[in-house]
Design a protein around this motif. Structure first.
Motif, PDB file in Angstrom:
ATOM      1  N   ALA A 232       0.852  -1.194   0.000  1.00 12.63           N
ATOM      2  CA  ALA A 232       0.000   0.000   0.000  1.00 12.63           C
ATOM      3  C   ALA A 232       0.887   1.242   0.000  1.00 12.63           C
ATOM      4  CB  ALA A 232      -0.909   0.005   1.224  1.00 12.63           C
TER       5      ALA A 232
ATOM      6  N   ASP B 100       0.660   5.461   0.291  1.00 10.76           N
ATOM      7  CA  ASP B 100      -0.106   6.679   0.524  1.00 10.76           C
ATOM      8  C   ASP B 100       0.231   7.717  -0.543  1.00 10.76           C
ATOM      9  OD1 ASP B 100      -1.026   5.469   2.776  1.00 10.76           O
ATOM     10  OD2 ASP B 100       0.016   6.769   4.203  1.00 10.76           O
ATOM     11  N   THR B 101      -0.774   8.323  -1.138  1.00 13.69           N
ATOM     12  CA  THR B 101      -0.533   9.370  -2.126  1.00 13.69           C
ATOM     13  C   THR B 101      -1.766  10.249  -2.265  1.00 13.69           C
ATOM     14  OG1 THR B 101       0.061   9.853  -4.429  1.00 13.69           O
ATOM     15  CG2 THR B 101      -1.279   7.892  -4.038  1.00 13.69           C
TER      16      THR B 101
ATOM     17  N   PHE C  49      -3.192   2.071  -3.929  1.00 17.12           N
ATOM     18  CA  PHE C  49      -2.895   3.430  -3.500  1.00 17.12           C
ATOM     19  C   PHE C  49      -3.928   3.885  -2.480  1.00 17.12           C
ATOM     20  CE2 PHE C  49      -1.254   3.022  -7.832  1.00 17.12           C
ATOM     21  CZ  PHE C  49       0.084   3.318  -7.605  1.00 17.12           C
ATOM     22  N   GLN C  50      -3.436   4.277  -1.312  1.00 15.85           N
ATOM     23  CA  GLN C  50      -4.295   4.770  -0.248  1.00 15.85           C
ATOM     24  C   GLN C  50      -4.379   6.283  -0.349  1.00 15.85           C
ATOM     25  OE1 GLN C  50      -4.567   2.944   3.789  1.00 15.85           O
ATOM     26  NE2 GLN C  50      -3.468   4.776   4.397  1.00 15.85           N
ATOM     27  N   ASP C  51      -5.569   6.770  -0.652  1.00 16.12           N
ATOM     28  CA  ASP C  51      -5.760   8.204  -0.853  1.00 16.12           C
ATOM     29  C   ASP C  51      -5.479   8.962   0.441  1.00 16.12           C
ATOM     30  OD1 ASP C  51      -6.386  10.453  -2.354  1.00 16.12           O
ATOM     31  OD2 ASP C  51      -8.463  10.440  -1.679  1.00 16.12           O
ATOM     32  N   THR C  52      -4.716  10.036   0.341  1.00 17.42           N
ATOM     33  CA  THR C  52      -4.370  10.827   1.515  1.00 17.42           C
ATOM     34  C   THR C  52      -4.282  12.294   1.125  1.00 17.42           C
ATOM     35  OG1 THR C  52      -2.775  11.040   3.333  1.00 17.42           O
ATOM     36  CG2 THR C  52      -1.868  10.631   1.154  1.00 17.42           C
ATOM     37  N   ASP C  53      -4.298  13.163   2.108  1.00 17.02           N
ATOM     38  CA  ASP C  53      -4.110  14.584   1.842  1.00 17.02           C
ATOM     39  C   ASP C  53      -2.668  14.847   1.419  1.00 17.02           C
ATOM     40  OD1 ASP C  53      -6.720  15.090   2.595  1.00 17.02           O
ATOM     41  OD2 ASP C  53      -6.184  15.460   4.691  1.00 17.02           O
TER      42      ASP C  53
ATOM     43  N   ARG D   1       7.191  11.165   6.013  1.00 11.55           N
ATOM     44  CA  ARG D   1       6.419  10.162   6.714  1.00 11.55           C
ATOM     45  C   ARG D   1       6.517   8.864   5.937  1.00 11.55           C
ATOM     46  NH1 ARG D   1       0.055  10.946   5.777  1.00 11.55           N
ATOM     47  NH2 ARG D   1       0.178   8.677   5.941  1.00 11.55           N
TER      48      ARG D   1
ATOM     49  N   ARG E 223       5.451   6.219   3.595  1.00 12.71           N
ATOM     50  CA  ARG E 223       4.495   6.203   2.487  1.00 12.71           C
ATOM     51  C   ARG E 223       4.050   4.781   2.149  1.00 12.71           C
ATOM     52  NH1 ARG E 223       4.388  10.881  -0.699  1.00 12.71           N
ATOM     53  NH2 ARG E 223       4.907  12.662   0.598  1.00 12.71           N
TER      54      ARG E 223
ATOM     55  N   HIS F   3       3.395   0.755   3.136  1.00 12.19           N
ATOM     56  CA  HIS F   3       3.231  -0.204   4.216  1.00 12.19           C
ATOM     57  C   HIS F   3       2.746  -1.521   3.633  1.00 12.19           C
ATOM     58  CE1 HIS F   3      -1.075   1.133   4.184  1.00 12.19           C
ATOM     59  NE2 HIS F   3      -1.307  -0.140   4.527  1.00 12.19           N
TER      60      HIS F   3
END
Length: 213
Positions: free
Chosen positions: A108, A110-111, A148-152, A158, A160, A162
Motif C-alpha cells: 500500500a 499513501d498518495t 494506492f491509499q488516498d491521503t491529503d 512520513r 508512504r 506499508h
C-alpha cells in the motif's frame, strides 16, 4: 450472480479454504512433485468440466490454489462449488490441506496523486501502464498487488509504503500477538477485526488484515 461474504463462506463449510484479499485460497501438502502433478492434473480436469479455472502454483512440497470470479471481482457460487470439488479430490488422494500456512501480502502506498504516480508504478512493476486499474496495480501473479491509499497532500516526511498482511480470520490475533511479542507496538485497533495497524521498533507500520467485518 450472488457473491459470498466471509460469513457466507463459513456457512459453506469450506474447511480447507480461507478467503483472503483476492478470493479463496488453499494450500495442499502433496509432499513431493509427482503427487503434486497427479493432484494438479485432477484439479485441471475438474476445472475444465466446470468451465471455471483456478490459479494453481505447483512446488515440490505443496500446491497453492486461488479461486475468484474475475468477471465480477468477487467470490461466487462457481468458486465455492469448484473449491468443494478440489477438496474432494484432495481427500481421495489422501492430501492434507494446510489453511494455517496461508498468508497474502499486498503493498500500500499513501498518495494524494494517484493519476500522477500510478502509471510509473504500473510500468515499473509490469512493463506498461495497462496494469493500473482504478486505484490498484495488478497483473503478474508473482508481484504483490499494489494499491494506492488516498491521503491529503503533505510535505512532512512520513512513511508512504506499508504492507497489508492478509491472514485467515481465526489466525489474526495469534499473528498480532506474535508481532507484539517480537518488539512491535499496537498503533490502531479501532477497525479490528478487519485490520489492525502495528509498528516495528523504528515506527515502520504494517496492517494485519482479514475479511471478517
Amino acid at each position: 450472480m450472488n457473491t459470498y461474504a466471509h460469513k457466507d463462506l463459513l456457512e459453506a463449510g469450506l474447511t480447507d479454504w480461507r478467503d483472503l484479499a483476492q478470493g479463496l485460497h488453499a494450500r495442499f501438502a502433496t509432499g513431493d512433485f509427482a503427487a503434486g502433478l497427479r493432484f494438479v492434473d485432477a484439479v485441471g480436469a475438474a476445472a475444465e468440466e466446470a468451465g471455471h479455472h483456478p490459479d494453481v502454483t505447483l512446488t515440490y512440497p505443496q500446491v497453492d490454489i486461488a479461486l475468484v470470479s474475475h468477471d465480477v471481482g468477487a467470490i461466487t457460487g462457481r468458486d465455492v462449488e469448484l473449491a468443494q470439488r478440489i477438496s474432494a479430490i484432495a481427500a481421495d488422494q489422501n492430501i492434507e490441506a494446510r489453511p494455517a500456512d496461508l498468508v497474502q501480502v499486498e503493498l500500500a502506498l499513501d498518495t494524494a496523486d494517484i493519476p500522477g504516480i500510478g502509471p510509473f508504478w504500473a510500468a515499473l512493476l509490469h512493463g506498461d501502464t495497462d496494469s493500473l486499474q482504478g486505484g490498484d496495480v495488478v497483473g503478474n501473479a508473482r508481484v504483490p498487488l499494489l494499491w494506492f491509499q488516498d491521503t491529503d497532500a503533505h510535505e512532512t516526511p512520513r512513511q508512504r509504503f506499508h504492507l497489508d498482511v492478509w491472514v485467515p480470520a481465526e489466525l489474526a490475533q495469534e499473528r498480532i500477538e506474535a508481532a507484539l511479542a517480537a518488539g512491535g507496538t499496537m498503533v490502531d485497533e479501532e477497525a479490528a477485526p478487519a485490520f489492525v495497524v502495528l509498528a516495528d521498533a523504528e515506527g515502520n507500520r504494517a496492517c494485519v488484515c482479514t475479511t471478517e467485518r
